[in-house]
Enzyme design. Structure first.
Site, PDB file in Angstrom:
ATOM      1  N   CYS A   1       5.313  -2.822  -6.761  1.00  0.00           N
ATOM      2  CA  CYS A   1       3.857  -2.665  -6.760  1.00  0.00           C
ATOM      3  C   CYS A   1       3.564  -1.664  -5.659  1.00  0.00           C
ATOM      4  CB  CYS A   1       3.176  -4.005  -6.495  1.00  0.00           C
ATOM      5  SG  CYS A   1       1.383  -3.921  -6.502  1.00  0.00           S
ATOM      6  N   THR A   2       2.834  -0.614  -5.979  1.00  0.00           N
ATOM      7  CA  THR A   2       2.582   0.447  -5.003  1.00  0.00           C
ATOM      8  C   THR A   2       2.033  -0.103  -3.698  1.00  0.00           C
ATOM      9  OG1 THR A   2       2.101   1.959  -6.822  1.00  0.00           O
ATOM     10  CG2 THR A   2       1.387   2.627  -4.633  1.00  0.00           C
TER      11      THR A   2
ATOM     12  N   THR B   1       1.202   3.059 -11.340  1.00  0.00           N
ATOM     13  CA  THR B   1       1.138   1.605 -11.359  1.00  0.00           C
ATOM     14  C   THR B   1       2.472   1.090 -11.871  1.00  0.00           C
ATOM     15  OG1 THR B   1       0.119  -0.290 -12.498  1.00  0.00           O
ATOM     16  CG2 THR B   1       0.090   1.800 -13.657  1.00  0.00           C
TER      17      THR B   1
ATOM     18  N   THR C   1       2.570  -2.581 -12.876  1.00  0.00           N
ATOM     19  CA  THR C   1       2.144  -3.612 -13.822  1.00  0.00           C
ATOM     20  C   THR C   1       1.746  -3.035 -15.174  1.00  0.00           C
ATOM     21  OG1 THR C   1       1.416  -5.068 -12.046  1.00  0.00           O
ATOM     22  CG2 THR C   1       0.472  -5.452 -14.225  1.00  0.00           C
TER      23      THR C   1
END
Length: 229
Positions: free
Chosen positions: A196-197, A83, A85
């Site tokens: 963001c993935t 992640t 975030t």
């Protein structure tokens, strides 16, 4: 081969990308029937996003730290957070274990500098764009991040949480993100970080003229380098 520890579930789409690409990477590097040694712990995305919405970051850190300790007990030699975030609590997670954590921002900064890019556009969730935890870490390596105009933040966050984490990849969203990338180019960015993935499901290098730095792919390559060293 070292054992790679993963903390995922943020979202499961992200975890699936990490798992797939780590396996493909080992296949490419070693061939035959080779596959990576992995320990994966996934958390309840609803739980962590509720805590995020309530800005209860200590509890988020506690939850991910507990997952990290489980991964360490299961035999992982080092750790990745699947992640961007939730790298906001990376220091708390890292302090909870005795194995190294490969911090995504360190990996991405190294890739930017290797291509001579010192100012980069950064697109991600609202928290990642507005809180300095990621961009400040990039700055310690000499990489300046430019984020989209504030007017785009809520829309980008909605696109990530209501579309991409569910695997919904829409052309209209791609077109709008490409327009945001072009604004970042105008603002002086020499490349763009897909922070963001799930954004990597949407945007590819062929979609934009700026060099694309896909955070997940770079994180995976760094993990493979360490595991196979």
């Amino acid at each position: 081969m070292q054992t790679i520890g993963l903390i995922g579930g943020m979202s499961w789409e992200s975890s699936a990308v990490y798992y797939r690409d780590l396996n493909l990477g080992v296949q490419e590097r070693l061939g035959g029937l080779s596959s990576p040694k992995l320990v994966l712990s996934t958390v309840d995305f609803a739980e962590v996003t509720d805590l995020e919405d309530e800005e209860r970051w200590q509890q988020v850190g506690d939850l991910l730290a507990a997952a990290a300790r489980g991964v360490e007990r299961a035999g992982a030699d080092f750790l990745l957070l699947c992640t961007t975030t939730f790298h906001k609590v990376a220091d708390q997670v890292e302090a909870a274990v005795d194995i190294p954590l490969i911090h995504l921002a360190d990996v991405v900064a190294k890739a930017c500098l290797a291509q001579g890019v010192t100012t980069v556009g950064f697109i991600g969730t609202k928290v990642a764009m507005e809180d300095g935890f990621f961009t400040d870490r990039l700055a310690t390596h000499g990489v300046t991040a430019v984020v989209p105009a504030t007017e785009h933040h809520e829309w980008l966050n909605t696109a990530i949480y209501e579309e991409l984490v569910h695997g919904h990849v829409l052309d209209r969203t791609r077109r709008r993100v490409v327009a945001v990338v072009e604004e970042l180019w105008d603002a002086g960015a020499g490349g763009v970080l897909l922070g963001c993935t799930e954004l990597e499901l949407l945007i590819k290098q062929a979609d934009v003229e700026l060099p694309v730095f896909p955070c997940t792919s770079l994180h995976v390559e760094a993990a493979l380098d360490r595991a196979l060293d």
